[in-house]
Design an enzyme around this catalytic site. Structure first.
Site, PDB file in Angstrom:
ATOM      1  N   GLY A   9       0.834  -1.191   0.000  1.00 43.18           N
ATOM      2  CA  GLY A   9       0.000   0.000   0.000  1.00 43.18           C
ATOM      3  C   GLY A   9       0.867   1.238   0.000  1.00 43.18           C
ATOM      4  O   GLY A   9       2.083   1.165   0.173  1.00 43.18           O
ATOM      5  N   SER A  13      -0.936   3.649   4.874  1.00 45.29           N
ATOM      6  CA  SER A  13      -2.011   2.666   4.711  1.00 45.29           C
ATOM      7  C   SER A  13      -2.045   1.619   5.822  1.00 45.29           C
ATOM      8  O   SER A  13      -2.839   0.692   5.755  1.00 45.29           O
ATOM      9  CB  SER A  13      -1.903   1.973   3.347  1.00 45.29           C
ATOM     10  OG  SER A  13      -0.696   1.241   3.260  1.00 45.29           O
ATOM     11  N   GLU A  84       8.580  -3.856   5.497  1.00 41.46           N
ATOM     12  CA  GLU A  84       9.398  -3.067   4.550  1.00 41.46           C
ATOM     13  C   GLU A  84      10.079  -3.961   3.514  1.00 41.46           C
ATOM     14  O   GLU A  84      11.245  -3.783   3.170  1.00 41.46           O
ATOM     15  CB  GLU A  84      10.438  -2.220   5.304  1.00 41.46           C
ATOM     16  CG  GLU A  84       9.850  -1.280   6.344  1.00 41.46           C
ATOM     17  CD  GLU A  84       9.011  -0.136   5.778  1.00 41.46           C
ATOM     18  OE1 GLU A  84       8.932   0.022   4.540  1.00 41.46           O
ATOM     19  OE2 GLU A  84       8.422   0.603   6.581  1.00 41.46           O
TER      20      GLU A  84
END
Length: 193
Positions: A9, A13, A84
């Site tokens: 996203g 988000s 990540e």
């Protein structure tokens, strides 16, 4: 059968919050969960995985040259959660796919594209080989779906620079493509004051 998942996203988000909630849900049912993050993400400390809403946990650091498949052979878990994931190399994504094929589910959370709308290496490879792709939606300041990670400096959209520049709400905001393309930053300046 285990799978490789990519949940992506725009900035804001709640990707990290969702990753931490998924970890909690697995652990509540007795699963051993490996929470990992790339070493390039040092914003909150090398082993801290922290969301904007304050959820946090300790993660395992993924160095740039770490072979995740070999690492997993010595560090067994029931499930892996990667925050990540866009910062991983293509080879590391391939290693996660092998782990998912042979051993356990692997859930990756991250950005699809950078501030110039170009894919990160890790995200690109995830789009190529993940078994499941799920967009985590968020909203632009105009009300449309946010899909661009706009880099902001002094209330203005930045279009040049290194692909990786760590920052949170002070440096990035999720915008729709139209607001990003047409430099619609009025509502951004109002929010920062």
């Amino acid at each position: 059968m285990p799978k490789l998942y990519f949940k992506y996203g725009a900035m804001g988000s709640s990707k990290t919050a969702q990753a931490l909630m998924v970890k909690f849900n697995y652990e509540e049912k007795g699963y051993q969960v490996g929470l990992l993050k790339p070493s390039v993400d040092s914003r909150d400390g090398l082993t801290v995985v922290k969301s904007r809403i304050g959820l946090k946990d300790t993660g395992i650091l993924i160095e740039k040259d770490l072979d995740l498949y070999k690492w997993f052979q010595h560090n067994r878990y029931d499930v892996l959660i990667i925050d990540e994931a866009q910062f991983l190399s293509g080879a590391q994504i391939d290693q996660l796919k092998d782990i998912a094929i042979e051993f356990v589910p692997v859930l990756c959370f991250g950005l699809k594209t950078d501030f110039q709308t170009h894919m990160f290496e890790g995200s690109k490879r995830l789009f190529e080989i993940a078994d499941s792709l799920t967009e985590i939606k968020s909203v632009c300041t105009c009300g449309r779906k946010a899909e661009v990670n706009a880099r902001i400096c002094n209330g203005k959209i930045v279009r040049e620079g290194e692909q990786v520049f760590l920052g949170g709400n002070e440096s990035y905001i999720g915008l729709c493509y139209d607001c990003w393309k047409n430099d619609k930053t009025g509502s951004i300046r109002q929010k920062q004051k």
